[in-house]
Design an enzyme around this catalytic site. Structure first.
Site, PDB file in Angstrom:
ATOM      1  N   CYS A   1       0.834  -1.192   0.000  1.00 36.69           N
ATOM      2  CA  CYS A   1       0.000   0.000   0.000  1.00 36.69           C
ATOM      3  C   CYS A   1       0.877   1.253   0.000  1.00 36.69           C
ATOM      4  CB  CYS A   1      -0.955   0.096   1.181  1.00 36.69           C
ATOM      5  SG  CYS A   1      -2.217  -1.168   1.188  1.00 36.69           S
TER       6      CYS A   1
ATOM      7  N   LYS B   1       6.391  -4.334  -2.904  1.00 32.63           N
ATOM      8  CA  LYS B   1       7.815  -4.128  -2.644  1.00 32.63           C
ATOM      9  C   LYS B   1       8.147  -4.064  -1.153  1.00 32.63           C
ATOM     10  CE  LYS B   1      11.997  -3.229  -4.089  1.00 32.63           C
ATOM     11  NZ  LYS B   1      12.732  -4.353  -4.664  1.00 32.63           N
TER      12      LYS B   1
ATOM     13  N   TRP C   1      -2.588  -2.865  -1.822  1.00 31.57           N
ATOM     14  CA  TRP C   1      -2.197  -4.278  -1.853  1.00 31.57           C
ATOM     15  C   TRP C   1      -3.140  -4.934  -0.847  1.00 31.57           C
ATOM     16  CZ3 TRP C   1      -0.083  -7.809   1.698  1.00 31.57           C
ATOM     17  CH2 TRP C   1       0.479  -8.966   1.146  1.00 31.57           C
TER      18      TRP C   1
ATOM     19  N   HIS D   1      16.963 -37.616  -1.200  1.00 35.25           N
ATOM     20  CA  HIS D   1      16.184 -38.001  -0.023  1.00 35.25           C
ATOM     21  C   HIS D   1      14.697 -37.720  -0.213  1.00 35.25           C
ATOM     22  CE1 HIS D   1      19.693 -39.082   2.311  1.00 35.25           C
ATOM     23  NE2 HIS D   1      20.279 -37.986   1.861  1.00 35.25           N
TER      24      HIS D   1
ATOM     25  N   ASN E   1      -2.305   2.507   5.397  1.00 34.32           N
ATOM     26  CA  ASN E   1      -1.405   1.395   5.088  1.00 34.32           C
ATOM     27  C   ASN E   1      -1.199   0.637   6.385  1.00 34.32           C
ATOM     28  OD1 ASN E   1       0.668  -0.285   4.211  1.00 34.32           O
ATOM     29  ND2 ASN E   1       2.244   1.258   4.550  1.00 34.32           N
ATOM     30  N   GLY E   2      -1.356  -0.688   6.350  1.00 35.27           N
ATOM     31  CA  GLY E   2      -1.168  -1.461   7.576  1.00 35.27           C
ATOM     32  C   GLY E   2      -2.424  -2.248   7.917  1.00 35.27           C
TER      33      GLY E   2
ATOM     34  N   GLU F   1      18.197 -18.120  -3.784  1.00 37.30           N
ATOM     35  CA  GLU F   1      17.858 -16.828  -4.391  1.00 37.30           C
ATOM     36  C   GLU F   1      17.449 -17.017  -5.857  1.00 37.30           C
ATOM     37  OE1 GLU F   1      17.030 -14.040  -3.629  1.00 37.30           O
ATOM     38  OE2 GLU F   1      17.538 -12.642  -5.219  1.00 37.30           O
TER      39      GLU F   1
ATOM     40  N   GLU G   1       9.005 -15.857  -8.402  1.00 44.52           N
ATOM     41  CA  GLU G   1       8.222 -14.653  -8.147  1.00 44.52           C
ATOM     42  C   GLU G   1       7.877 -13.876  -9.408  1.00 44.52           C
ATOM     43  OE1 GLU G   1      11.845 -12.063  -6.168  1.00 44.52           O
ATOM     44  OE2 GLU G   1       9.827 -11.420  -5.740  1.00 44.52           O
TER      45      GLU G   1
ATOM     46  N   LYS H   1      13.803 -15.892  -7.307  1.00 44.78           N
ATOM     47  CA  LYS H   1      13.678 -14.925  -8.404  1.00 44.78           C
ATOM     48  C   LYS H   1      12.798 -15.498  -9.505  1.00 44.78           C
ATOM     49  CE  LYS H   1      14.695 -12.243  -6.966  1.00 44.78           C
ATOM     50  NZ  LYS H   1      15.130 -11.423  -5.866  1.00 44.78           N
TER      51      LYS H   1
ATOM     52  N   ARG I   1       4.419  -0.544  -4.455  1.00 43.91           N
ATOM     53  CA  ARG I   1       4.013  -0.924  -3.103  1.00 43.91           C
ATOM     54  C   ARG I   1       2.652  -1.620  -3.092  1.00 43.91           C
ATOM     55  NH1 ARG I   1       6.783   1.830   1.035  1.00 43.91           N
ATOM     56  NH2 ARG I   1       5.043   1.323   2.385  1.00 43.91           N
TER      57      ARG I   1
END
Ligand code: F6R
Length: 606
Positions: A2, A601, A74, A502, A100-101, A479, A486, A483, A27
């Site tokens: 947000c 983000k 968001w 395994h 936001n939150g 990583e 996402e 990447k 965001r």
């Protein structure tokens, strides 16, 4: 997570807010809205979907007024829809607010407010705040916000405008970032600085519990106990140009190609031929520090895993790495003798900040590795290593990850020196090698891009892609998998090379891609034997190797070679093809690369 924007000024608010929302889109991008005040006339327009939907809705409209607030969402509570978009309003439509939150006790508050006759039109936790202000408002907004704080639990940032008090934006910060931008006869409000860099580089940063009243001439900050606060001006060293695409198709690609500059910048700041310069570290470092705990989320956590290897190897210290959202609720063994390292690009990640606060409560000294020196995490830490990557706009982190690795290299060398674990000669060799990294990063990018494009064409059709590696290479492979998943939305998973057999090997059949990373000379033969387990099942092996590490390409369908360097520093080179594989796969699949679905983000909620 947000984005909030606001302006109190002379220019037309609508245009400013739309530009600001564009910059804040990373965001949150599932809906957007704005509210503009003209005298006592309050207009609210909002739309589900990306910002262009709001632009379409506004197309034929021109909202008069030079004061307003905007929001890009968001979704947490309630699906993305016009109704659930911000700004939200009270029953009388006197106030408009963006948030936001998360308001944790919103259901309870909503029940009370409904019992008092308020009608709700959305499924959000935010709307409760608009009705609550309507209910508790007596003489002024600041005392109402004080009461609102007492009645609500959760972490949030809030901006409110009031039809009966035109000319002012009211703001409240409670564990979620808000900055005030200072202009010429115009002041602004935003969730983060990059959104305002086109209009100012001077900011006042709100602290937790503080409120602000912003108009075109003045900014007044009020503390939690109702005192006017004198806040120093923070000067950002980022500029508006840094947040432009500059001819690249995506911010992600631009940020990948900025990495040689980023490496040069951070090395230039903290290193020369003779020393690693982190003077503040001397103030907090003492011989009683027995161990290090690294904590972070997502990509920053994976950078921490690489940091663990490097610190253990050079500074000879026991190092643990824990995901911040886990550490905050875990039985831990943090003591005054633990140095806690918090890694965060944004410096605002809620879980990382909470882990930091927990560590401080235990008496630990905290070192932050961050890209945002004015952030909450930076301001709360004893020492800050500024990774100086410049604004990172693409949701998928690339250049910040690389700069975090370099920060760990520098820190490990500094600690090795302070603890007298390495001879002067060895330290000098390491420093010289680090200084050569930027040119090797450039060479790698030039060498691997075309090959990654070709391999991406194969990856795009796969159901699952596996990554393997040992020790440091395993940390890197995590990583690489993150990447890829996402931004391409393909299923990708990473395993220690010895672990595949395994269980997961059951998923390897003809053509299944396994990306094997080999940068550690002594471990490459071990990983090569695990590769044999894959080829025996007709899996397709794509190896990412440091030059000269392997002597035979038998069993490898593709080999992406990066320049040879000391194995400890290989991460900054190896990650480059992993980033490019993800980028090109996502591009061929036509994904929304800079703003992948469901993500945002800066994750300022728990
Ligand atoms: C992935 C990514 C995220 C962030 C994570 C932590 O590409 O960017 O996993 O790394 O959300 O963010 P910061 O570093 O801002 O604390």
């Amino acid at each position: 997570m947000c984005g909030i924007i606001g302006c109190a000024g002379r220019k037309k608010a609508q245009e400013f807010l739309m530009q600001g929302l564009k910059k804040l889109e990373y965001r949150g991008y599932d809906s957007a809205g704005l509210a503009v005040l003209n005298g006592d006339e309050l207009k609210v327009v909002k739309a589900e979907g990306e910002l262009n939907k709001l632009a379409e809705k506004l197309n034929s409209r021109s909202l008069e007024g030079s004061l307003g607030i905007g929001h890009t969402r968001w979704a947490t509570h309630g699906i993305p829809s016009d109704e659930n978009s911000h700004p939200h309003q009270d029953c009388q439509e006197r106030f408009a607010l963006v948030h936001n939150g998360i308001i944790e006790n919103y259901q309870e508050l909503q029940e009370d407010l409904e019992a008092q006759g308020h009608t709700f039109s959305s499924d959000t936790d935010t709307e409760v705040l608009a009705h609550l202000i309507e209910e508790i408002y007596e003489k002024d907004m600041i005392s109402s916000l004080q009461k609102l704080k007492e009645k609500t639990t959760g972490s949030y940032a809030l901006a409110v405008i009031d039809r009966k008090n035109p000319g002012k934006i009211y703001a409240l910060r409670q564990d979620s970032p808000l900055v005030i931008g200072l202009g010429e006869k115009e002041n602004y409000l935003a969730s983060d600085m990059p959104a305002l860099l086109n209009v100012t580089s001077e900011f006042k940063i709100l602290e937790d519990g503080e409120m602000a009243v912003i108009d075109s001439e003045n900014v007044r900050i009020i503390s939690a106990d109702n005192q006017t606060v004198k806040r120093a001006i923070f000067k950002a060293d980022w500029d508006a140009e840094m947040v432009e695409k500059k001819g690249y198709e995506h911010f992600m690609l631009k940020e990948i190609y900025e990495q040689p500059i980023v490496a040069r910048r951070i090395l230039g700041e903290y290193l020369d031929e003779y020393q690693v310069k982190i003077p503040e570290l001397n103030d907090i470092w003492d011989k009683d520090i027995e161990r290090i705990m690294i904590t972070a989320c997502g990509t920053a956590y994976y950078a921490g895993l690489v940091g663990k290897h490097v610190l253990a190897e050079l500074a000879h210290l026991p190092v643990e790495v824990e995901i911040a959202s886990e550490l905050r609720y875990q039985r831990d063994f943090l003591t005054e003798n633990t140095l806690v390292i918090v890694v965060s690009q944004s410096g605002e990640t809620a879980d990382s900040l909470a882990a930091l606060k927990k560590a401080q409560a235990k008496g630990c000294k905290v070192l932050a590795i961050t890209n945002t020196p004015g952030s909450s995490i930076a301001r709360s830490s004893d020492v800050v290593i500024n990774i100086m990557a410049g604004p990172e706009i693409a949701v998928a982190s690339t250049k910040a990850y690389l700069a975090m690795l370099i920060a760990f290299y520098l820190l490990a060398l500094k600690l090795a020196e302070l603890r007298e674990e390495l001879s002067r000669k060895k330290l000098a060799v390491h420093r010289r090698e680090l200084l050569r990294l930027p040119e090797k990063i450039t060479a790698t990018l030039n060498r691997v891009e075309k090959q990654c494009q070709k391999i991406a064409d194969y990856l795009k059709d796969q159901q699952s892609i596996f990554f393997i590696g040992r020790n440091l290479d395993y940390s890197l492979s995590l990583e690489g998998a993150l990447k890829l998943k996402e931004i391409s939305y393909l299923h990708a998973e990473s395993y220690p090379a010895g672990e595949l057999k395994h269980g997961t090997l059951a998923l390897v059949e003809e053509g299944v891609p396994v990306i094997a990373i080999m940068t550690q000379k002594e471990l490459a033969p071990k990983t090569l034997s695990n590769i044999k387990e894959v080829t025996a099942r007709n899996g397709r092996v794509i190896a990412v190797v440091s030059g000269g590490i392997i002597t035979s390409q038998e069993d490898l369908d593709e080999v992406i070679e990066v320049p040879l360097c000391n194995g400890l520093w290989a991460g900054v080179l190896t990650v480059l093809p992993l980033q490019l594989l993800a980028y090109h796969t996502a591009k061929i699949l036509g994904r929304s690369i800079d703003k992948p679905r469901n993500l945002a983000k800066s994750v300022t909620v728990e």
